[in-house]
Motif scaffolding. Structure first.
Motif, mmCIF file in Angstrom:
data_model
loop_
_atom_site.group_PDB
_atom_site.id
_atom_site.type_symbol
_atom_site.label_atom_id
_atom_site.label_comp_id
_atom_site.label_asym_id
_atom_site.label_seq_id
_atom_site.Cartn_x
_atom_site.Cartn_y
_atom_site.Cartn_z
ATOM 1 N N GLN A 96 0.821 -1.207 0.000
ATOM 2 C CA GLN A 96 0.000 0.000 0.000
ATOM 3 C C GLN A 96 0.856 1.258 0.000
ATOM 4 N N ALA A 97 1.956 1.249 0.757
ATOM 5 C CA ALA A 97 2.843 2.414 0.789
ATOM 6 C C ALA A 97 3.465 2.631 -0.593
ATOM 7 N N LYS A 98 3.864 1.552 -1.250
ATOM 8 C CA LYS A 98 4.458 1.658 -2.587
ATOM 9 C C LYS A 98 3.427 2.194 -3.582
ATOM 10 N N ALA A 99 2.201 1.668 -3.514
ATOM 11 C CA ALA A 99 1.146 2.127 -4.423
ATOM 12 C C ALA A 99 0.859 3.608 -4.181
ATOM 13 N N HIS A 100 0.858 4.037 -2.929
ATOM 14 C CA HIS A 100 0.604 5.444 -2.618
ATOM 15 C C HIS A 100 1.739 6.329 -3.138
ATOM 16 N N ALA A 101 2.982 5.855 -2.970
ATOM 17 C CA ALA A 101 4.133 6.620 -3.465
ATOM 18 C C ALA A 101 4.070 6.740 -4.990
ATOM 19 N N GLU A 102 3.683 5.660 -5.670
ATOM 20 C CA GLU A 102 3.544 5.700 -7.131
ATOM 21 C C GLU A 102 2.444 6.673 -7.544
ATOM 22 N N TYR A 103 1.355 6.688 -6.800
ATOM 23 C CA TYR A 103 0.256 7.609 -7.078
ATOM 24 C C TYR A 103 0.737 9.048 -6.931
ATOM 25 N N LEU A 104 1.459 9.335 -5.837
ATOM 26 C CA LEU A 104 1.962 10.690 -5.622
ATOM 27 C C LEU A 104 2.949 11.104 -6.710
ATOM 28 N N ALA A 105 3.814 10.178 -7.134
ATOM 29 C CA ALA A 105 4.774 10.476 -8.199
ATOM 30 C C ALA A 105 4.037 10.772 -9.502
ATOM 31 N N ALA A 106 2.996 9.999 -9.810
ATOM 32 C CA ALA A 106 2.222 10.232 -11.026
ATOM 33 C C ALA A 106 1.515 11.582 -10.959
ATOM 34 N N GLU A 107 0.973 11.926 -9.805
ATOM 35 C CA GLU A 107 0.329 13.231 -9.627
ATOM 36 C C GLU A 107 1.339 14.364 -9.836
ATOM 37 N N GLU A 108 2.540 14.189 -9.317
ATOM 38 C CA GLU A 108 3.585 15.209 -9.474
ATOM 39 C C GLU A 108 3.958 15.352 -10.955
ATOM 40 N N ARG A 109 4.068 14.236 -11.677
ATOM 41 C CA ARG A 109 4.372 14.306 -13.113
ATOM 42 C C ARG A 109 3.261 15.049 -13.866
ATOM 43 N N ARG A 110 2.003 14.733 -13.529
ATOM 44 C CA ARG A 110 0.872 15.424 -14.168
ATOM 45 C C ARG A 110 0.907 16.919 -13.870
ATOM 46 N N ARG A 111 1.223 17.271 -12.631
ATOM 47 C CA ARG A 111 1.290 18.674 -12.253
ATOM 48 C C ARG A 111 2.358 19.413 -13.058
ATOM 49 N N LYS A 112 3.523 18.789 -13.211
ATOM 50 C CA LYS A 112 4.612 19.416 -13.969
ATOM 51 C C LYS A 112 4.238 19.555 -15.443
ATOM 52 N N ILE A 113 3.605 18.518 -15.984
ATOM 53 C CA ILE A 113 3.181 18.577 -17.394
ATOM 54 C C ILE A 113 2.183 19.713 -17.575
ATOM 55 N N ASN A 114 1.243 19.833 -16.664
ATOM 56 C CA ASN A 114 0.234 20.896 -16.751
ATOM 57 C C ASN A 114 0.875 22.281 -16.607
ATOM 58 N N GLU A 115 1.855 22.391 -15.725
ATOM 59 C CA GLU A 115 2.554 23.673 -15.579
ATOM 60 C C GLU A 115 3.266 24.060 -16.871
ATOM 61 N N LYS A 116 3.916 23.078 -17.523
ATOM 62 C CA LYS A 116 4.606 23.344 -18.789
ATOM 63 C C LYS A 116 3.612 23.803 -19.855
ATOM 64 N N ARG A 117 2.467 23.118 -19.925
ATOM 65 C CA ARG A 117 1.440 23.486 -20.911
ATOM 66 C C ARG A 117 0.942 24.904 -20.668
ATOM 67 N N GLU A 118 0.683 25.219 -19.402
ATOM 68 C CA GLU A 118 0.204 26.565 -19.077
ATOM 69 C C GLU A 118 1.260 27.616 -19.436
ATOM 70 N N ALA A 119 2.523 27.308 -19.164
ATOM 71 C CA ALA A 119 3.602 28.255 -19.482
ATOM 72 C C ALA A 119 3.695 28.454 -21.000
ATOM 73 N N GLU A 120 3.569 27.377 -21.772
ATOM 74 C CA GLU A 120 3.619 27.486 -23.244
ATOM 75 C C GLU A 120 2.441 28.294 -23.766
ATOM 76 N N GLU A 121 1.258 28.079 -23.206
ATOM 77 C CA GLU A 121 0.072 28.827 -23.633
ATOM 78 C C GLU A 121 0.235 30.313 -23.314
ATOM 79 N N ARG A 122 0.839 30.659 -22.199
ATOM 80 C CA ARG A 122 1.056 32.054 -21.841
ATOM 81 C C ARG A 122 2.034 32.705 -22.818
ATOM 82 N N ARG A 123 3.048 31.956 -23.213
ATOM 83 C CA ARG A 123 4.016 32.498 -24.163
ATOM 84 C C ARG A 123 3.379 32.756 -25.531
ATOM 85 N N ARG A 124 2.482 31.908 -25.932
ATOM 86 C CA ARG A 124 1.828 32.039 -27.236
ATOM 87 C C ARG A 124 0.896 33.255 -27.262
ATOM 88 N N LYS A 125 0.392 33.659 -26.189
ATOM 89 C CA LYS A 125 -0.578 34.777 -26.172
ATOM 90 C C LYS A 125 0.085 36.065 -26.330
#
Length: 125
Positions: A96-125
């Motif tokens: 369970q601890a490993k599954a939770h750590a994997e979930y948190l890592a995946a959430e962190e990756r999604r957050r970083k991807i979303n931040e990059k997308r938002e930064a690219e969209e701001r640059r395009r405007k």
């Protein structure tokens, strides 16, 4: 006049009880007389094991060598089962601890991807 002879005290069971005993063994009692029912009840009671002696909480029964060995084996087996359960519980906690750590890592990756997308969209405007 007839003189009544005094009834001798008997330990006879009621017919209802004798019939119930026979019925409990699956015997049809229709038309049976008391003596037949008494014979059946006596046969059934003779087959029953005697009741166990009353147990006294402060007395420990006498144990022979094989009984002591059986008790020792039982305690060992119980201890082994307890240890096995502890190991399984620990493995489940780790899973369970490993599954939770994997979930948190995946959430962190999604957050970083979303931040990059938002930064690219701001640059395009």
């Amino acid at each position: 006049p007839r003189t009544k002879t005094p009834r001798q005290p008997t330990d006879r069971r009621p017919i209802k009880e004798l019939r119930a005993i026979a019925h409990g063994e699956g015997i049809n009692t229709v038309g049976m007389e008391r003596k037949d029912l008494e014979r059946i009840a006596a046969d059934i009671e003779a087959r029953r094991p005697p009741p166990p002696p009353p147990a006294h909480s402060n007395e420990r029964p006498q144990l022979n060598g094989s009984t002591l060995e059986a008790e020792r084996r039982k305690k060992i087996q119980e201890e082994q089962l307890r240890i096995l359960k502890q190991q399984r519980d620990e493995q489940e906690r780790q899973r369970q601890a490993k599954a939770h750590a994997e979930y948190l890592a995946a959430e962190e990756r999604r957050r970083k991807i979303n931040e990059k997308r938002e930064a690219e969209e701001r640059r395009r405007k």
